[in-house]
Write a protein that holds these residues in place. Structure first.
Motif, PDB file in Angstrom:
ATOM      1  N   GLN A 132      10.734  14.828   7.241  1.00 54.66           N
ATOM      2  CA  GLN A 132      10.742  14.911   5.779  1.00 54.66           C
ATOM      3  C   GLN A 132      10.018  13.704   5.214  1.00 54.66           C
ATOM      4  O   GLN A 132      10.217  12.578   5.668  1.00 54.66           O
ATOM      5  CB  GLN A 132      12.174  14.983   5.257  1.00 54.66           C
ATOM      6  N   LEU A 133       9.184  13.957   4.221  1.00 56.28           N
ATOM      7  CA  LEU A 133       8.339  12.921   3.642  1.00 56.28           C
ATOM      8  C   LEU A 133       8.641  12.785   2.152  1.00 56.28           C
ATOM      9  O   LEU A 133       8.709  13.793   1.435  1.00 56.28           O
ATOM     10  CB  LEU A 133       6.867  13.277   3.831  1.00 56.28           C
ATOM     11  N   VAL A 134       8.821  11.557   1.700  1.00 60.37           N
ATOM     12  CA  VAL A 134       9.108  11.302   0.296  1.00 60.37           C
ATOM     13  C   VAL A 134       8.143  10.236  -0.224  1.00 60.37           C
ATOM     14  O   VAL A 134       8.174   9.094   0.238  1.00 60.37           O
ATOM     15  CB  VAL A 134      10.560  10.845   0.085  1.00 60.37           C
ATOM     16  N   GLU A 135       7.322  10.632  -1.188  1.00 66.80           N
ATOM     17  CA  GLU A 135       6.360   9.713  -1.775  1.00 66.80           C
ATOM     18  C   GLU A 135       6.965   8.992  -2.980  1.00 66.80           C
ATOM     19  O   GLU A 135       7.856   9.527  -3.660  1.00 66.80           O
ATOM     20  CB  GLU A 135       5.107  10.467  -2.247  1.00 66.80           C
ATOM     21  N   SER A 136       6.450   7.797  -3.241  1.00 65.47           N
ATOM     22  CA  SER A 136       6.853   7.041  -4.425  1.00 65.47           C
ATOM     23  C   SER A 136       5.729   6.096  -4.805  1.00 65.47           C
ATOM     24  O   SER A 136       4.779   5.908  -4.031  1.00 65.47           O
ATOM     25  CB  SER A 136       8.145   6.255  -4.160  1.00 65.47           C
ATOM     26  N   GLY A 137       5.841   5.524  -5.992  1.00 59.59           N
ATOM     27  CA  GLY A 137       4.886   4.518  -6.418  1.00 59.59           C
ATOM     28  C   GLY A 137       3.858   4.982  -7.413  1.00 59.59           C
ATOM     29  O   GLY A 137       3.038   4.184  -7.881  1.00 59.59           O
ATOM     30  N   GLY A 138       3.865   6.250  -7.752  1.00 59.97           N
ATOM     31  CA  GLY A 138       2.911   6.733  -8.743  1.00 59.97           C
ATOM     32  C   GLY A 138       3.263   6.256 -10.136  1.00 59.97           C
ATOM     33  O   GLY A 138       4.308   5.647 -10.364  1.00 59.97           O
ATOM     34  N   GLY A 139       2.368   6.528 -11.075  1.00 57.45           N
ATOM     35  CA  GLY A 139       2.615   6.136 -12.458  1.00 57.45           C
ATOM     36  C   GLY A 139       1.353   6.189 -13.279  1.00 57.45           C
ATOM     37  O   GLY A 139       0.339   6.735 -12.843  1.00 57.45           O
ATOM     38  N   LEU A 140       1.443   5.598 -14.462  1.00 59.56           N
ATOM     39  CA  LEU A 140       0.319   5.531 -15.385  1.00 59.56           C
ATOM     40  C   LEU A 140      -0.290   4.136 -15.306  1.00 59.56           C
ATOM     41  O   LEU A 140       0.423   3.133 -15.401  1.00 59.56           O
ATOM     42  CB  LEU A 140       0.806   5.820 -16.800  1.00 59.56           C
ATOM     43  N   VAL A 141      -1.604   4.075 -15.159  1.00 68.26           N
ATOM     44  CA  VAL A 141      -2.292   2.799 -15.038  1.00 68.26           C
ATOM     45  C   VAL A 141      -3.619   2.882 -15.788  1.00 68.26           C
ATOM     46  O   VAL A 141      -4.196   3.969 -15.918  1.00 68.26           O
ATOM     47  CB  VAL A 141      -2.503   2.436 -13.551  1.00 68.26           C
ATOM     48  N   GLN A 142      -4.071   1.754 -16.284  1.00 66.43           N
ATOM     49  CA  GLN A 142      -5.358   1.705 -16.956  1.00 66.43           C
ATOM     50  C   GLN A 142      -6.495   1.716 -15.943  1.00 66.43           C
ATOM     51  O   GLN A 142      -6.341   1.279 -14.792  1.00 66.43           O
ATOM     52  CB  GLN A 142      -5.459   0.448 -17.811  1.00 66.43           C
ATOM     53  N   SER A 143      -7.626   2.202 -16.372  1.00 61.31           N
ATOM     54  CA  SER A 143      -8.821   2.195 -15.534  1.00 61.31           C
ATOM     55  C   SER A 143      -9.098   0.769 -15.059  1.00 61.31           C
ATOM     56  O   SER A 143      -9.024  -0.173 -15.841  1.00 61.31           O
ATOM     57  CB  SER A 143     -10.016   2.723 -16.328  1.00 61.31           C
ATOM     58  N   GLY A 144      -9.379   0.634 -13.767  1.00 56.83           N
ATOM     59  CA  GLY A 144      -9.590  -0.672 -13.164  1.00 56.83           C
ATOM     60  C   GLY A 144      -8.341  -1.279 -12.569  1.00 56.83           C
ATOM     61  O   GLY A 144      -8.413  -2.294 -11.873  1.00 56.83           O
ATOM     62  N   GLY A 145      -7.196  -0.664 -12.829  1.00 53.47           N
ATOM     63  CA  GLY A 145      -5.926  -1.170 -12.332  1.00 53.47           C
ATOM     64  C   GLY A 145      -5.645  -0.757 -10.902  1.00 53.47           C
ATOM     65  O   GLY A 145      -6.480  -0.134 -10.228  1.00 53.47           O
ATOM     66  N   SER A 146      -4.441  -1.108 -10.453  1.00 53.15           N
ATOM     67  CA  SER A 146      -4.042  -0.853  -9.071  1.00 53.15           C
ATOM     68  C   SER A 146      -2.660  -0.223  -9.012  1.00 53.15           C
ATOM     69  O   SER A 146      -1.828  -0.435  -9.907  1.00 53.15           O
ATOM     70  CB  SER A 146      -4.009  -2.166  -8.277  1.00 53.15           C
ATOM     71  N   CYS A 170       5.079   6.288   1.326  1.00 50.51           N
ATOM     72  CA  CYS A 170       5.588   7.565   1.831  1.00 50.51           C
ATOM     73  C   CYS A 170       6.573   7.246   2.932  1.00 50.51           C
ATOM     74  O   CYS A 170       6.185   6.718   3.987  1.00 50.51           O
ATOM     75  CB  CYS A 170       4.446   8.420   2.351  1.00 50.51           C
ATOM     76  N   ALA A 171       7.844   7.536   2.678  1.00 49.79           N
ATOM     77  CA  ALA A 171       8.898   7.283   3.648  1.00 49.79           C
ATOM     78  C   ALA A 171       9.177   8.549   4.439  1.00 49.79           C
ATOM     79  O   ALA A 171       9.352   9.630   3.858  1.00 49.79           O
ATOM     80  CB  ALA A 171      10.157   6.823   2.939  1.00 49.79           C
ATOM     81  N   ALA A 172       9.227   8.410   5.741  1.00 49.46           N
ATOM     82  CA  ALA A 172       9.441   9.559   6.621  1.00 49.46           C
ATOM     83  C   ALA A 172      10.809   9.478   7.287  1.00 49.46           C
ATOM     84  O   ALA A 172      11.264   8.399   7.668  1.00 49.46           O
ATOM     85  CB  ALA A 172       8.351   9.606   7.687  1.00 49.46           C
ATOM     86  N   SER A 173      11.424  10.626   7.431  1.00 51.02           N
ATOM     87  CA  SER A 173      12.681  10.694   8.166  1.00 51.02           C
ATOM     88  C   SER A 173      12.374  10.902   9.638  1.00 51.02           C
ATOM     89  O   SER A 173      11.251  11.213  10.026  1.00 51.02           O
ATOM     90  CB  SER A 173      13.531  11.848   7.647  1.00 51.02           C
ATOM     91  N   GLY A 174      13.375  10.770  10.463  1.00 54.96           N
ATOM     92  CA  GLY A 174      13.206  11.065  11.874  1.00 54.96           C
ATOM     93  C   GLY A 174      12.849   9.845  12.695  1.00 54.96           C
ATOM     94  O   GLY A 174      12.411   8.819  12.164  1.00 54.96           O
ATOM     95  N   ARG A 175      12.999   9.965  13.991  1.00 48.67           N
ATOM     96  CA  ARG A 175      12.785   8.835  14.890  1.00 48.67           C
ATOM     97  C   ARG A 175      11.468   8.929  15.635  1.00 48.67           C
ATOM     98  O   ARG A 175      11.222   8.161  16.542  1.00 48.67           O
ATOM     99  CB  ARG A 175      13.940   8.769  15.884  1.00 48.67           C
ATOM    100  N   ASN A 190       9.077   3.402   9.238  1.00 48.71           N
ATOM    101  CA  ASN A 190       8.773   4.831   9.022  1.00 48.71           C
ATOM    102  C   ASN A 190       8.064   5.057   7.689  1.00 48.71           C
ATOM    103  O   ASN A 190       8.380   6.009   6.960  1.00 48.71           O
ATOM    104  CB  ASN A 190      10.060   5.674   9.063  1.00 48.71           C
ATOM    105  N   THR A 191       7.102   4.203   7.380  1.00 51.72           N
ATOM    106  CA  THR A 191       6.470   4.256   6.073  1.00 51.72           C
ATOM    107  C   THR A 191       4.956   4.120   6.200  1.00 51.72           C
ATOM    108  O   THR A 191       4.459   3.322   6.999  1.00 51.72           O
ATOM    109  CB  THR A 191       7.017   3.147   5.155  1.00 51.72           C
ATOM    110  N   VAL A 192       4.264   4.886   5.399  1.00 45.29           N
ATOM    111  CA  VAL A 192       2.823   4.763   5.265  1.00 45.29           C
ATOM    112  C   VAL A 192       2.513   4.428   3.807  1.00 45.29           C
ATOM    113  O   VAL A 192       3.230   4.868   2.897  1.00 45.29           O
ATOM    114  CB  VAL A 192       2.092   6.046   5.721  1.00 45.29           C
TER     115      VAL A 192
END
Length: 128
Positions: free
Chosen positions: A3-17, A22-27, A77-79
């Motif tokens: 199972q994969l869960v993404e995070s960190g998105g949002g609204l940013v101005q052009s030129g921003g960062s 992505c956190a993964a379950s399992g071993r 377990n993260t990319v």
């Protein structure tokens, strides 16, 4: 099953960062190559970047090369996808995906998969 869960998105101005995670379950996370894809409204999903199981090999679409960096921490377990110099055309929903693959991959394999597992995505909006 992964199972994969993404995070960190949002609204940013052009030129921003932004940095997506992505956190993964399992071993068995280190058995998988990981990829990032995105989809803008009305457009098909497209490849962004991928990384092999060890992190030694990375692959980028031309339109993000030099601006985005993919990395992974197998112990967590993260990319990640570090996105710099963002442009309005980078707007879209970003998905991570896992593909069972050992060793390195060809660029076409990284780009086209097939990928076995997908997350739900995280929205990135870049304002001009």
């Amino acid at each position: 099953q992964v199972q994969l869960v993404e995070s960190g998105g949002g609204l940013v101005q052009s030129g921003g960062s932004l940095r997506l995670s992505c956190a993964a379950s399992g071993r068995t996370f280190s058995s998988y190559a990981m990829g990032w894809f995105r989809q803008a409204p009305g457009k098909e999903r497209e490849f962004v970047a991928a990384i092999n199981w060890s992190g030694l090999y990375t692959y980028y679409a031309d339109y993000v090369k030099g601006r985005f960096t993919i990395s992974r921490e197998n112990a967590k377990n993260t990319v990640y996808l570090q996105m710099n110099s963002l442009r309005p055309e980078d707007t879209g929903r970003y998905y991570c995906a896992a593909r069972r693959a050992s060793g390195s991959m060809s660029y076409s394999g990284a780009k086209s998969g097939p990928y076995d597992y997908w997350g739900q995505g995280t929205q990135v909006t870049v304002a001009s």
